[in-house]
Design a protein around this motif. Structure first.
Motif, mmCIF file in Angstrom:
data_model
loop_
_atom_site.group_PDB
_atom_site.id
_atom_site.type_symbol
_atom_site.label_atom_id
_atom_site.label_comp_id
_atom_site.label_asym_id
_atom_site.label_seq_id
_atom_site.Cartn_x
_atom_site.Cartn_y
_atom_site.Cartn_z
ATOM 1 N N GLU A 52 -13.819 13.513 9.587
ATOM 2 C CA GLU A 52 -13.972 12.780 10.854
ATOM 3 C C GLU A 52 -15.075 11.744 10.737
ATOM 4 O O GLU A 52 -14.909 10.595 11.142
ATOM 5 C CB GLU A 52 -14.295 13.759 11.992
ATOM 6 C CG GLU A 52 -13.111 14.647 12.331
ATOM 7 C CD GLU A 52 -13.404 15.613 13.479
ATOM 8 O OE1 GLU A 52 -12.449 16.215 13.968
ATOM 9 O OE2 GLU A 52 -14.572 15.765 13.867
ATOM 10 N N ILE B 276 -9.806 10.827 9.540
ATOM 11 C CA ILE B 276 -9.058 11.929 10.139
ATOM 12 C C ILE B 276 -7.650 11.490 10.580
ATOM 13 O O ILE B 276 -6.702 12.276 10.506
ATOM 14 C CB ILE B 276 -9.845 12.586 11.313
ATOM 15 C CG1 ILE B 276 -9.196 13.903 11.742
ATOM 16 C CG2 ILE B 276 -10.004 11.663 12.501
ATOM 17 C CD1 ILE B 276 -9.278 15.002 10.739
ATOM 18 N N SER C 260 -7.426 16.546 16.097
ATOM 19 C CA SER C 260 -8.830 16.435 16.525
ATOM 20 C C SER C 260 -8.979 15.269 17.505
ATOM 21 O O SER C 260 -8.153 14.359 17.549
ATOM 22 C CB SER C 260 -9.736 16.267 15.303
ATOM 23 O OG SER C 260 -10.047 14.920 15.096
ATOM 24 N N LYS D 95 -10.929 12.833 17.517
ATOM 25 C CA LYS D 95 -11.082 11.527 16.855
ATOM 26 C C LYS D 95 -9.712 10.926 16.541
ATOM 27 O O LYS D 95 -9.574 9.717 16.461
ATOM 28 C CB LYS D 95 -11.886 11.688 15.560
ATOM 29 C CG LYS D 95 -13.299 12.175 15.802
ATOM 30 C CD LYS D 95 -14.304 11.064 15.509
ATOM 31 C CE LYS D 95 -15.666 11.311 16.116
ATOM 32 N NZ LYS D 95 -16.325 12.524 15.719
ATOM 33 N N GLN D 96 -8.699 11.797 16.332
ATOM 34 C CA GLN D 96 -7.355 11.266 16.102
ATOM 35 C C GLN D 96 -6.809 10.680 17.410
ATOM 36 O O GLN D 96 -6.212 9.618 17.412
ATOM 37 C CB GLN D 96 -6.414 12.389 15.643
ATOM 38 C CG GLN D 96 -6.604 12.789 14.204
ATOM 39 C CD GLN D 96 -5.859 14.071 13.895
ATOM 40 O OE1 GLN D 96 -6.429 15.144 14.018
ATOM 41 N NE2 GLN D 96 -4.613 13.975 13.510
#
Ligand code: C2E
Ligand code: CA
Ligand code: CA
Length: 523
Positions: free
Chosen positions: A329, A334, A367, A369-370
């Motif tokens: 990440e 990511i 996640s 961040k995705q």
């Protein structure tokens, strides 16, 4: 200059600047005006030139006292000439003070940090070659320079460096070199000949001095500074700056001081070894899957496989996802890894379908961040379509803590995914970070009870009542309720009695590579 050392000056205007006798000037008169630090060198040069009867031109620079008392830099150019009456030295003097001062200024500017006046990174790089196993290096990393900035204003950097140097002096004495190697990283180097302290003792002392300062000035030390300490060893010397920057980043990430020795040295080295090879691992799809079945309580049928990332590092061996996912990440990879995992999961389903009549789903972890990536929805859809898998067979697992971060953007992405047919699962429910809000706000197809709540329910009546309520809510809403961490028969019975309809855990199946499950199906 003649043999008897008598000196004759011709450019009277130039020499009138100095306190010289009006007549019969001797070499000694001139020498007496030379700066004490330059005298010896001057005498050697003149002596050598005289002895060797060197006929080449000799140029030297030294400081000569002006009438006003200050020193001027003079460039002397001398030549031995001979005629019938003997040898003389003839030459010229030129005032080069301005040039020397400018050079000195440039040299100083090249080696000093403009804001704080202490040595800078260039100087550190120059000095690093003389650091040896006799040295101790202290890395001081500021965490929240903007916080201090608010407290101290525009001369923050100067004040920080002043505070740090007084703490260094108070705790370790004055024999150190002090550098600023980046905006918020300061370094002090000690020769161990000047301190009887071990790295650990030095770290404790310095930390105490800093704590004392912060207490007195109303600053919260833990929020400001991390201190890293290490002994220079032969393998470190070459990459000293790299280690300093790594340590300071590590301290910031973990929010602690670091004594780079033993177990901690191993952990830090491993952290950066992994980080250095992660880019390639993601790029070359070296991160593969372990799949763990989710099983129906009633039919024992596998309804889905959770896809768990696995990285087999060529040097380190198997690395758990909780260690490398945060690094992926941070490196901004990511999204790429998520797509690679999804692609592999879809390939597994394709292979599965060619062997079996059943049509299970795949559960894929996503996640936060995705989800914030603007390409997430389109890329995810494309991967699934390319593999000819219906989005309805893909369950995207998200955790509550992620949902609260950037709720508007993320909510809209999640709705787009549901509209395309993807199923949403709320992962780690009951792990402490969750609230009830998402239960009612999101178009969920699944809720996964965290291992912890499953364990707690074994001993807590209130917890059992809560899970029972959740099971009723899930049933009426058509949501699948999965218990994670089902490790044994007892847990299985207990969660079943509470109305949980699906199970996942070591007690049923351990996560295994996709190939294992395909062979299992065929057998
Ligand atoms: P998670 O999503 O909660 O995954 C379940 C974890 O529990 C897995 O750990 C699994 O191996 C472990 N587990 C399964 N059954 C049992 C059991 O009976 N008892 C116990 N104690 N543990 C059990 P794993 O594989 O180490 O994964 C850890 C976490 O890493 C996952 O937790 C997930 O948050 C994250 N993760 C794994 N793969 C990915 C991925 O591809 N993408 C993202 N973003 N995160 C991932
Ligand atoms: Ca999960
Ligand atoms: Ca989970």
């Amino acid at each position: 200059m003649e043999k008897n050392s008598a000196v004759t000056f011709y450019n009277t205007a130039f020499y009138s600047q100095f306190n010289l006798p009006c007549e019969a000037v001797s070499l000694e008169d001139w020498t007496s005006l030379i700066h004490p630090e330059d005298k010896c060198h001057f005498a050697q040069r003149v002596g050598a030139q005289r002895e060797r009867k060197d006929l080449s031109r000799v140029v030297s620079r030294y400081r000569v006292r002006h009438k006003s008392g200050r020193y001027l830099w003079v460039e002397a150019e001398g030549l031995i000439v001979s005629d019938r009456s003997g040898s003389y030295m003839v030459g010229t003097h030129r005032d080069v003070s301005e040039e020397m001062l400018l050079n000195e200024y440039l040299k100083r500017a090249a080696h000093h940090d403009a804001e704080t006046g202490i040595y800078n990174r260039q100087k550190f790089m120059q000095d690093v070659s003389v650091l040896n196993t006799d040295h101790l290096v202290i890395t001081i990393s500021m965490f929240k320079l903007n916080h201090i900035f608010r407290h101290w204003g525009s001369d923050t950097a100067k004040r920080v460096s002043a505070v740090l140097s007084s703490c260094l002096e108070a705790s370790l004495g004055t024999e150190y070199e002090f550098y600023r190697v980046s905006t918020d990283v300061f370094v002090a180097t000690y020769s161990k000949q000047n301190t009887s302290l071990s790295a650990n003792e030095a770290l404790i002392r310095f930390d105490k001095a800093l704590q004392h300062y912060c207490d007195e000035n109303g600053l919260v030390k833990a929020r400001l500074v991390g201190v890293g300490m290490f002994n220079v060893s032969d393998d470190i010397q070459m990459s000293c700056l790299e280690l300093i920057l790594n340590l300071s980043e590590y301290m910031r990430e973990k929010g602690c001081n670091v004594l780079y020795e033993g177990e901690t040295k191993y952990t830090v080295d491993r952290h950066y070894l992994l980080r250095d090879s992660l880019g390639e691992a993601v790029e070359c799809e070296q991160i593969t899957l372990a799949m763990q079945p989710i099983v129906s309580v009633y039919t024992d049928e596998v309804v889905s496989y959770e896809c768990l990332a696995r990285w087999h590092h060529p040097m380190v061996g198997m690395i758990p996802p909780l260690e490398f996912i945060p690094q992926v990440e941070q490196l901004g990879l990511i999204h790429q890894l998520g797509l690679s995992i999804l692609k592999q999961a879809c390939q597994f389903l394709k292979a599965h379908d060619s062997i079996s009549e059943t049509r299970p789903q795949i559960n894929v972890n996503v996640s936060a961040k995705q989800l914030v990536s603007k390409d997430y929805v389109a890329d995810t859809h494309r991967v699934v379509c390319d593999a000819e898998i219906r989005p309805e067979r893909v369950v995207l697992e998200i955790t509550e803590s992620h949902l609260l971060d950037d709720s508007d953007v993320i909510s809209s992405r999640l709705n787009q995914l549901v509209n395309l047919g993807f199923q949403l699962s709320l992962d780690d429910f009951g792990s402490g970070l969750s609230s009830m809000t998402s239960l009612f706000r999101l178009p969920l197809a699944q809720i996964k009870l965290d291992k912890q709540i499953v364990v707690d329910a074994m001993s807590s009546r209130a917890c059992r009542d809560f899970v029972t309520y959740l099971a009723t809510h899930a049933e009426t809403q058509g949501i699948m309720l999965v218990a994670e961490g089902v490790e044994d028969e007892q847990i299985m019975k207990s969660v079943r009695a509470m109305g949980v309809t699906h199970l996942q855990g070591y007690g049923l199946h351990r996560p295994m590579p996709s190939q294992y499950w395909l062979e299992y199906l065929e057998s």
